[in-house]
Motif scaffolding. Structure first.
Motif, PDB file in Angstrom:
ATOM      1  N   ILE A   1     -40.621 -16.841 -47.884  1.00 51.92           N
ATOM      2  CA  ILE A   1     -40.735 -15.479 -48.420  1.00 51.92           C
ATOM      3  C   ILE A   1     -40.636 -15.491 -49.941  1.00 51.92           C
ATOM      4  O   ILE A   1     -41.427 -14.833 -50.640  1.00 51.92           O
TER       5      ILE A   1
ATOM      6  N   ARG B   1     -39.470 -10.468 -41.051  1.00 54.69           N
ATOM      7  CA  ARG B   1     -39.755 -10.313 -42.489  1.00 54.69           C
ATOM      8  C   ARG B   1     -40.689 -11.415 -42.977  1.00 54.69           C
ATOM      9  O   ARG B   1     -41.531 -11.177 -43.860  1.00 54.69           O
ATOM     10  N   TYR B   2     -40.559 -12.618 -42.413  1.00 54.44           N
ATOM     11  CA  TYR B   2     -41.476 -13.715 -42.769  1.00 54.44           C
ATOM     12  C   TYR B   2     -42.904 -13.365 -42.397  1.00 54.44           C
ATOM     13  O   TYR B   2     -43.833 -13.539 -43.191  1.00 54.44           O
TER      14      TYR B   2
ATOM     15  N   CYS C   1     -37.165  -6.705 -47.825  1.00 51.74           N
ATOM     16  CA  CYS C   1     -36.291  -7.636 -47.098  1.00 51.74           C
ATOM     17  C   CYS C   1     -34.929  -7.784 -47.757  1.00 51.74           C
ATOM     18  O   CYS C   1     -34.097  -8.566 -47.282  1.00 51.74           O
ATOM     19  N   SER C   2     -34.685  -7.052 -48.838  1.00 54.48           N
ATOM     20  CA  SER C   2     -33.408  -7.184 -49.550  1.00 54.48           C
ATOM     21  C   SER C   2     -32.229  -6.731 -48.687  1.00 54.48           C
ATOM     22  O   SER C   2     -31.144  -7.318 -48.739  1.00 54.48           O
TER      23      SER C   2
ATOM     24  N   SER D   1     -35.183 -12.037 -39.551  1.00 51.77           N
ATOM     25  CA  SER D   1     -35.706 -12.843 -40.660  1.00 51.77           C
ATOM     26  C   SER D   1     -37.117 -13.337 -40.355  1.00 51.77           C
ATOM     27  O   SER D   1     -37.967 -13.405 -41.249  1.00 51.77           O
TER      28      SER D   1
ATOM     29  N   LEU E   1     -31.428  -9.409 -46.167  1.00 45.99           N
ATOM     30  CA  LEU E   1     -30.861 -10.574 -46.841  1.00 45.99           C
ATOM     31  C   LEU E   1     -29.398 -10.323 -47.204  1.00 45.99           C
ATOM     32  O   LEU E   1     -28.558 -11.219 -47.073  1.00 45.99           O
TER      33      LEU E   1
ATOM     34  N   SER F   1     -37.230 -19.309 -43.427  1.00 50.54           N
ATOM     35  CA  SER F   1     -38.006 -18.071 -43.505  1.00 50.54           C
ATOM     36  C   SER F   1     -37.944 -17.479 -44.903  1.00 50.54           C
ATOM     37  O   SER F   1     -38.983 -17.127 -45.493  1.00 50.54           O
ATOM     38  N   TYR F   2     -36.746 -17.396 -45.465  1.00 50.36           N
ATOM     39  CA  TYR F   2     -36.614 -16.815 -46.793  1.00 50.36           C
ATOM     40  C   TYR F   2     -37.081 -17.762 -47.885  1.00 50.36           C
ATOM     41  O   TYR F   2     -37.423 -17.319 -48.983  1.00 50.36           O
TER      42      TYR F   2
END
Length: 314
Positions: free
Chosen positions: A221, A122-123, A241-242, A119, A245, A217-218
């Motif tokens: 995002i 992805r951030y 990032c799906s 995560s 997640l 993080s999300y």
């Protein structure tokens, strides 16, 4: 590891899933198929990422570690479960039961930490793209994975030493399909208050903090994605990032659900089903989620397959 346990219990009887009756063989075959697909699917991801230079990036490096963890988790739980289903319950040695618990704890702790690192990756990729290559370099990725392993080994050793010192005087029956933490404590005739307290304290750095990091993080995002002016740009960015997640929600949803009280009168059956989801189904779905929704992995797999066909023809 040497077990200093001086208990009278030498064998543990695992009841597994009772009253399967005519569904027993079908359930056995289903579990066997799931196990084979899980191992092959995760090995395929490791192979594709290793042989495809286009996938030599931090995200796919962490993905191979996650696939290895899923193989370890599935191999720890499913083979013995197949034996339990086929024989409608089976007995394992006390040391074997503790060993299964330690490997289960190892894989679960490592998976939680890896999802947190992914995560953060992805951030950095979405919220800090200009400095991504500088921050997420090879040295950082290797150090992050090594840190995950060190932390995992630390928590496993801490709990394993404490559990092995408990007295187990009987009974020796666990109404579950593997040796989990709570069912093991129910068999102990020692005072388990300190061990439960230790478990709650260790849950902070290994469960609470990683979950907070993932949420934060999300959160950043999503805020960054919403600032993208075009709809296609938002969709393209979110698609990167799906997959991660989806895996996070699948893992945390089923894992956390096993530790919450349920209103169902048959609480053990509900917890067995939830445990089945995050120990058996989640390792199966992880490679599917990443491979089916990831264009880069699908393209790399096609290139690798075509390359192997050409080699065989020559």
């Amino acid at each position: 590891m040497q077990f200093s346990n001086s208990s009278e219990v030498t064998e543990i009887l695992l009841l597994g899933f009772q009253n399967l009756e005519s569904f027993r063989i079908c359930f056995f075959l289903l579990l066997l198929i799931i196990f084979c697909v899980t191992v092959c699917g995760n090995l395929l991801i490791i192979l594709v990422v290793s042989y495809s230079r286009s996938l030599h990036s931090p995200m796919y490096f962490f993905l191979t570690q996650l696939s290895f963890t899923d193989i370890m988790l599935s191999s720890t739980i499913v083979p013995n479960m197949l034996h339990i289903v086929l024989l409608e319950g089976t007995s394992v040695s006390f040391i074997g039961c503790l060993t299964q618990f330690y490997f289960f704890l190892t894989s679960e702790s490592l998976e939680c930490l890896l999802l947190t690192v992914m995560s953060y990756d992805r951030y950095q990729a979405i919220c800090n793209p200009l400095h991504y290559n500088m921050v997420m370099d090879l040295t950082f990725c290797v150090r992050a994975v090594l840190l995950c392993w060190v932390m995992m080994i630390a928590v496993t050793l801490t709990l394993s030493v404490t559990v092995s010192r408990l007295q187990f005087c009987g009974p020796n029956v666990i109404d579950h399909f593997f040796c989990d933490f709570d069912p093991l404590l129910e068999l102990s005739c020692s005072d388990t208050f300190l061990l439960k307290l230790e478990d709650m304290i260790l849950a902070v750095p290994f469960v609470v903090c990683p979950f907070i990091v993932i949420l934060v993080s999300y959160g950043y995002i999503i805020i960054t994605i919403m600032k993208i002016p075009s709809v296609s740009g938002r969709q393209k960015t979110f698609s990167t990032c799906s997959s991660h997640l989806a895996v996070v929600f699948l893992y945390s949803g089923t894992g956390i659900g096993t530790h919450f009280p349920t209103l169902s009168p048959d609480k053990k059956s509900v917890k067995k089903v939830l445990s089945l989801l995050y120990t058996v189904v989640t390792p199966l779905l992880n490679p599917m989620i990443y491979s089916l929704s990831n264009r880069d992995i699908k393209q790399a797999f096609k290139k690798l397959r075509n390359k192997k066909v050409v080699c065989l023809l020559n």
